[in-house]
Design an enzyme around this catalytic site. Structure first.
Site, PDB file in Angstrom:
ATOM      1  N   ARG A  58       0.827  -1.203   0.000  1.00  0.00           N
ATOM      2  CA  ARG A  58       0.000   0.000   0.000  1.00  0.00           C
ATOM      3  C   ARG A  58       0.862   1.255   0.000  1.00  0.00           C
ATOM      4  NH1 ARG A  58      -2.097   3.082   4.058  1.00  0.00           N
ATOM      5  NH2 ARG A  58      -1.674   1.509   5.655  1.00  0.00           N
ATOM      6  N   TYR A 111     -16.221  13.535 -18.006  1.00  0.00           N
ATOM      7  CA  TYR A 111     -16.550  12.125 -17.773  1.00  0.00           C
ATOM      8  C   TYR A 111     -17.593  12.040 -16.660  1.00  0.00           C
ATOM      9  CZ  TYR A 111     -15.977   7.485 -15.703  1.00  0.00           C
ATOM     10  OH  TYR A 111     -16.207   6.258 -15.150  1.00  0.00           O
ATOM     11  N   ASP A 183      -6.805  16.556 -17.256  1.00  0.00           N
ATOM     12  CA  ASP A 183      -7.014  15.142 -17.538  1.00  0.00           C
ATOM     13  C   ASP A 183      -6.555  14.894 -18.969  1.00  0.00           C
ATOM     14  OD1 ASP A 183      -8.010  12.612 -18.223  1.00  0.00           O
ATOM     15  OD2 ASP A 183      -9.729  12.805 -16.887  1.00  0.00           O
ATOM     16  N   LYS A 208      -7.288   3.173 -19.856  1.00  0.00           N
ATOM     17  CA  LYS A 208      -7.578   3.449 -21.255  1.00  0.00           C
ATOM     18  C   LYS A 208      -6.325   3.265 -22.129  1.00  0.00           C
ATOM     19  CE  LYS A 208     -11.634   4.688 -19.603  1.00  0.00           C
ATOM     20  NZ  LYS A 208     -11.434   4.912 -18.164  1.00  0.00           N
TER      21      LYS A 208
END
Length: 390
Positions: A58, A111, A183, A208
């Site tokens: 983590r 988005y 973005d 993506k």
């Protein structure tokens, strides 16, 4: 002194070297959740920042480090951070800059998941959000408040393919002590370099184009070292951690990014040029077309126009749904940026939860269809659209 190498060379080599133990050319996967120390003092030195290494996944993992080095290099940044999803990246990037009482400026044609975060969740945390037309400098200027911390921009935007002037937004923000978060998922570092244009922070849904194979969920934040260190500390507390295997898959995908994006660019251009003359299509939204209202801006700040386009059907929502249903080669699925071509009607998919008035204000109507063009043969994609529109 290292020579300045080309982007494709850096995609293959930066962050990677043969495994020092076995000589494996492909880096190993580190699935371990925890890492051993030779003694207690070594652990204390790592926790206190006196040394570097790994203690718990983590907090860090060798596979993360490889991806982060590669992505920071591609975006021309000091540092990068990989996270579990693109939305984890958006949330962490914003919350690193904003706290209760602060203010954010953005646009509506985002988005759907990002819009939901800004419209519903941030106000619950005491962060106010102004939705304006970022293409209008007067609206942006009027939206600033004393505690405006950032402008958040998608360019090209999802799913309208609107293009915003990142350099102009950077000047407006910096004059007022704010930052720009860009973005860059649609464009990728191959087609656009937001930091060079004036942005301060870049985010990606690595699910993506960066991965490109529809088999990894991941996100990334890129920026200066001090900011990324703050974002990393916040991510560790929020828990939006990637895993070693997905980081390894992402690294694999990034090696071929420039080759894939070149094909996406070429295919999307051919598909857009076919659709723009089709009698069933009212409008094609693609920055690479001269008919796009901000084509000249796109030419200035992008080196390629990407694999995404949207079309507005003359027959409205019924015609849009019929196009989606009749496609045989295009897959009816959300997401984008992978090797296969996808098609969706946004109001029935990721923008379904966006209030209708907010959607319609920026042209996200039932007649709009978003097409994510893959790397198949363009002639086959066009033939499929032709039979679907017949």
């Amino acid at each position: 002194m290292q020579p300045q190498r080309g982007l494709t060379t850096r995609l293959v080599h930066v962050g990677e070297q043969p495994d020092p133990v076995t000589g494996s050319v492909v880096p190993p996967i580190y699935p371990s959740t925890t890492f051993a120390f030779p003694d207690n003092q070594s652990m204390l030195e790592l926790m206190s920042g006196q040394s570097t290494g790994y203690i718990y996944t983590r907090l860090g993992n060798p596979n993360y480090t490889m991806v982060e080095e590669k992505l920071a290099n591609l975006e021309g940044a000091e540092a990068a951070l990989v996270l579990a999803t693109g939305m984890a990246a958006v949330t962490t990037a914003v919350l690193t800059l904003c706290q209760a009482g602060d203010h954010l400026i953005t646009h509506r044609d985002l988005y759907g998941g990002t819009f939901g975060l800004f419209h519903e969740v941030l106000p619950q945390l005491g962060i106010t959000v102004a939705f304006v037309d970022l293409a209008d400098p007067d609206q942006v200027t009027a939206a600033f408040r004393p505690r405006t911390r950032a402008i958040f921009v998608e360019s090209p935007a999802n799913p309208t393919l609107q293009v915003f002037d990142i350099a102009a937004l950077g000047r407006l923000a910096h004059d007022r002590g704010a930052r720009v978060i860009a973005d860059n998922t649609f464009a990728t570092p191959v087609n656009q370099q937001p930091l060079k244009l004036g942005a301060d922070v870049v985010i990606h849904s690595c699910t993506k184009y960066l991965n490109g194979h529809s088999d990894v969920m991941a996100g990334a934040i890129v920026g200066d070292a001090a900011y990324i260190d703050q974002a990393r500390q916040l991510m560790r507390r929020l828990g939006g951690t990637l895993n070693g295997f997905d980081a390894w898959l992402l690294l694999r995908g990034m090696r071929t990014l420039s080759l894939r994006v070149e094909r996406h660019n070429a295919n999307a251009r051919q598909v857009a040029e076919y659709l723009v003359q089709h009698p069933a299509i009212e409008r094609v939204l693609y920055p690479g077309l001269p008919s796009h209202p901000r084509h000249e801006l796109a030419r200035r700040q992008m080196s390629g126009f990407g694999g995404l386009l949207s079309v507005v059907l003359k027959g409205g929502g019924e015609a849009a749904a019929r196009l989606v249903d009749r496609c045989q080669l295009f897959t009816r699925a959300v997401s984008l940026g992978s090797v296969e071509s996808l098609i969706t009607q946004p109001v029935a998919a990721v923008h379904y939860s966006v209030p209708a008035a907010e959607r319609e204000a920026v042209g996200i109507t039932p007649a709009l269809v978003r097409i994510a063009v893959g790397i198949e043969d363009a002639e086959d994609l066009i033939a499929d659209l032709e039979q679907a529109l017949a």
